[in-house]
Design a protein around this motif. Sequence first.
Motif, PDB file in Angstrom:
ATOM      1  N   GLN A  78       0.814  -1.214   0.000  1.00  0.00           N
ATOM      2  CA  GLN A  78       0.000   0.000   0.000  1.00  0.00           C
ATOM      3  C   GLN A  78       0.852   1.271   0.000  1.00  0.00           C
ATOM      4  OE1 GLN A  78      -3.326  -0.389  -0.406  1.00  0.00           O
ATOM      5  NE2 GLN A  78      -2.702  -2.529  -0.537  1.00  0.00           N
ATOM      6  N   ARG A  79       2.185   1.133  -0.077  1.00  0.00           N
ATOM      7  CA  ARG A  79       3.043   2.334  -0.122  1.00  0.00           C
ATOM      8  C   ARG A  79       2.759   3.123  -1.387  1.00  0.00           C
ATOM      9  NH1 ARG A  79       3.666   0.772  -4.301  1.00  0.00           N
ATOM     10  NH2 ARG A  79       5.294  -0.403  -5.310  1.00  0.00           N
ATOM     11  N   LYS A  80       3.194   4.382  -1.413  1.00  0.00           N
ATOM     12  CA  LYS A  80       2.807   5.288  -2.488  1.00  0.00           C
ATOM     13  C   LYS A  80       3.441   4.929  -3.819  1.00  0.00           C
ATOM     14  CE  LYS A  80       1.938   9.193   0.607  1.00  0.00           C
ATOM     15  NZ  LYS A  80       2.317  10.583   0.973  1.00  0.00           N
ATOM     16  N   LYS A  81       4.702   4.509  -3.807  1.00  0.00           N
ATOM     17  CA  LYS A  81       5.397   4.177  -5.051  1.00  0.00           C
ATOM     18  C   LYS A  81       6.559   3.256  -4.729  1.00  0.00           C
ATOM     19  CE  LYS A  81       8.126   8.465  -4.861  1.00  0.00           C
ATOM     20  NZ  LYS A  81       8.553   9.675  -5.581  1.00  0.00           N
ATOM     21  N   GLN A 108      10.726   4.812  -3.512  1.00  0.00           N
ATOM     22  CA  GLN A 108      10.678   5.836  -2.475  1.00  0.00           C
ATOM     23  C   GLN A 108      12.079   6.161  -1.970  1.00  0.00           C
ATOM     24  OE1 GLN A 108       6.265   4.887  -0.560  1.00  0.00           O
ATOM     25  NE2 GLN A 108       8.079   4.274   0.549  1.00  0.00           N
ATOM     26  N   GLU A 152      10.869   9.520   2.262  1.00  0.00           N
ATOM     27  CA  GLU A 152       9.497   9.175   1.872  1.00  0.00           C
ATOM     28  C   GLU A 152       9.034   7.905   2.583  1.00  0.00           C
ATOM     29  OE1 GLU A 152       8.759  10.818  -2.619  1.00  0.00           O
ATOM     30  OE2 GLU A 152      10.199   9.187  -2.384  1.00  0.00           O
ATOM     31  N   SER A 153       9.919   6.913   2.693  1.00  0.00           N
ATOM     32  CA  SER A 153       9.558   5.677   3.388  1.00  0.00           C
ATOM     33  C   SER A 153       9.360   5.920   4.880  1.00  0.00           C
ATOM     34  CB  SER A 153      10.639   4.613   3.166  1.00  0.00           C
ATOM     35  OG  SER A 153      10.703   4.238   1.802  1.00  0.00           O
ATOM     36  N   SER A 161       5.946   7.766   5.450  1.00  0.00           N
ATOM     37  CA  SER A 161       4.735   6.957   5.276  1.00  0.00           C
ATOM     38  C   SER A 161       4.722   5.726   6.167  1.00  0.00           C
ATOM     39  CB  SER A 161       4.603   6.526   3.812  1.00  0.00           C
ATOM     40  OG  SER A 161       5.637   5.608   3.466  1.00  0.00           O
ATOM     41  N   GLU A 168       1.063  -1.794 -10.509  1.00  0.00           N
ATOM     42  CA  GLU A 168       1.081  -0.404 -10.040  1.00  0.00           C
ATOM     43  C   GLU A 168       1.311   0.590 -11.171  1.00  0.00           C
ATOM     44  OE1 GLU A 168       3.424   2.153  -6.611  1.00  0.00           O
ATOM     45  OE2 GLU A 168       4.446   0.533  -7.660  1.00  0.00           O
TER      46      GLU A 168
END
Length: 834
Positions: A184-187, A190, A194-195, A198, A656
């Motif tokens: 479910q992480r954004k991309k 990362q 960013e990691s 989130s 994705e």
Amino acid sequence: MKDFHVRGESRSLSRRYRLALLPMLVLLLVGVLNLAGARAEALLTNRWWPGEVDQALGRAGTNSAVLFKALREVPESQRKGLQFLLENMPPNDLQALSVGFLLENLSLAYEAFNKARWRDQISDELFLNEILPFACLNERRDSWRRLLYTQCSPMVENCRTPAEAAQRLNQKLFGVLKVKYSTQRKKPDQSPLESIESGLATCSGLAILLVDACRSIGVPARVAGTPMWVNMRGNHTWAEIWDGGWHFTGAAEQDPKGLDRGWFAGEASQARKDDPRHAIYATSFKKSGLAFPLPWAPDVAWVSAVNVTDRYAPKLKSNVSAKTHVLVKVLDHAGGKRLLAKVTMTEAASSSAQFSGMSKGESADLNDLLTFEAVPNHSYEIRAERAGWASRREIHTGTNVEELIVLCLNDTLPVTLGLAAPDKARTVAEPLQPPEAVRLKKALLEFFAASTNKQVRWKFSRGLEKLLYRDEAAVRRVAWDAYRNAPIHDVLKKNFDGNQVCFEKHVSPYVVRTVGVRPAKGWALFIAMHGGGGAPKEVNDSQWRVMQHYYRDHPEAGGYLYLALRAPDDSWNGFYTDYAYPLVANLIRQFLLFGDVDPNKVFIMGYSHGGYGAFAIGPKMPDRFAAIHASAAAPTDSETTPKTLRSTVFTYMIGEQDTMYGRIDRCHKFDDAIQALRGNRADIYPVHMEFIAGNGHTGLPDRDKIQQMYPTARNPFPRELTWLMTDSVLQDFFWLHVPAPSKGQEIDAVCRQNHLDVTTTKPTSATVLLDARLIDFSKPVALDLNGARSEHKLRPSLRILCETLQRRGDPELAFTAQLELPFNPTNGKRNQLR
């Protein structure tokens, strides 16, 4: 004359002033030139970099002045590092990075490296390429060194080697930073910050974070990975650590036994050096002439790499033919979430467990599976247990290098979802006797051979009707046998023998093969639809040939027929238009009549164009299938509704990066709709989206879907129905019938305890079909239609059984009684009782 004299005098004075100022101007010019020369000489004196750096400055565009400033301000001890970075930076970094970013990265890298206990073991080349770089892949450029050093240095205070330090970080860092594996992480790509922000990352983000953490304390590290495993189950990324040589480890997957261990070692051992799809690469900041493949960004070619396949591939080559790797995945239900569960694998001929272990949960990498080494061509029993739930499977390993086994702890949930016995099951006091069966079959054959006009007025004898009331299940079997043997199926039989299916002018050929041993109730049928679509015939033919062998055979799951269906034409929507639905219904009818297929074990699936077909056909006709799967596709606004999937297993897989035509967004929207429909209930809408991180439109890990789907069986009479109609073609839906369907009509119906609760929108005519599986005929049926109550006494009818059997071509969708809903045709949107 006077005016002229004045003007002449003014010109004379101006000339004298200019002559007087001339020596002063000459002196000033000489001074300026001397100053410029001095500055130029000073500049030349401070020029310490080679011409390669000037070439880099030329690629930096308007950022060249910033980089020039960095060159002048960098401490002499760090010049070699700045030179290395500038000579190897990709163009976007040259054109964007600031002086502060570069100088801070240099200062902190040198400072940490000089403090490291293993400093003298690391060459300058290793420092420059595997410690100094500010990025690993194409992730966002962050100033991460100070934060990570502050967090990491206390953890490794007593470590004496790079390997020990890396192991310590892998063990502790992710828990301290509260970053865990999640799709479910954004991309996928990362950056460390960013990691951390989130708290979620998949393998690439985790690997970047671990590598940068190692670099922050002076440990040489780099990212490694493969764009696609040889078994086609997707890409993977991990970390490599240098300690006298390169060693690998899974990020956030520390093994207490040390480096060079991981769940992916077996897959890596099968890598292919000369195949760019299946080779293993490690990153290099220094330009190498080889690009690191990024599945999420296939057009990015500026991340340099080295091919390191030789360090991985030889390890298990000698054992490939000697062992079969049995990979076990445990799900909460078909298409559901992964679970931690105790798994044992036992010799079929022995009661002692040969292997045991724990399956992986949602926090593990998608490709991280519990693995047992088994003997080829051998029989085993595999059992999974958790919290009182259990599931077992008998398998035969065959000769494959790998066998994927999927166990569903709630295996019975999809099978029994909404399924219930009659409100009060009535014991059959007098089973059907052979002479009665013969007499019944003769009458039924006569009915099926009769014209439509005669069938409408047909009356069976009272004695035969009593047989139906006495033993409905037995009469249903006789009726199905009579229907199959009636002389009315010549066209269907001809098409079946010719491996094709027709509806009106539309013709679809197919290729079918048998897999495994016939189950007691008949073969399961898997209908597979190919990619392509709006393309030339030769393209679609090629895609059809691929689909003929796309899904892997799984005879250990149970016997089945695998049918690769060719689209009836080469149009854009060949699998999802009005003629496709009756065509598929005819295909199923053929195989129920002549293919010895279990009607409750029919499945449909497809990839890309075929996946769109599954998204359309499945929700329109969920009453025909045990389970449905779509890959690399999305729902369409006009053809797909999630509402109809209340009791039918439906899974779909999307990458994705599969953004074309809004596919990924549409899939997420469909998932949101399912969650809303399901609410707090766990017994409805067995629908699951499989989100594959970093994957694009091709290469999804779905080739073992048959094994995952096989345990599911259709429930032909669920207690709850929601039928939102999206066309004017399909008139039947489980135990509901609408003679004139149209888009936008909807029926919600519940049948329990001889009570029907029906709510409708728009239909002016509809029929509820019932039998002893749903109601007790000895009692009246209460009907609540849009809030109005009525009561009805029903009797089973042989003619209705025959009519519904003939209309549906499916013994499980044939019913023995019908109740026409008493609508008020003059009413508006909400229909009421008369």
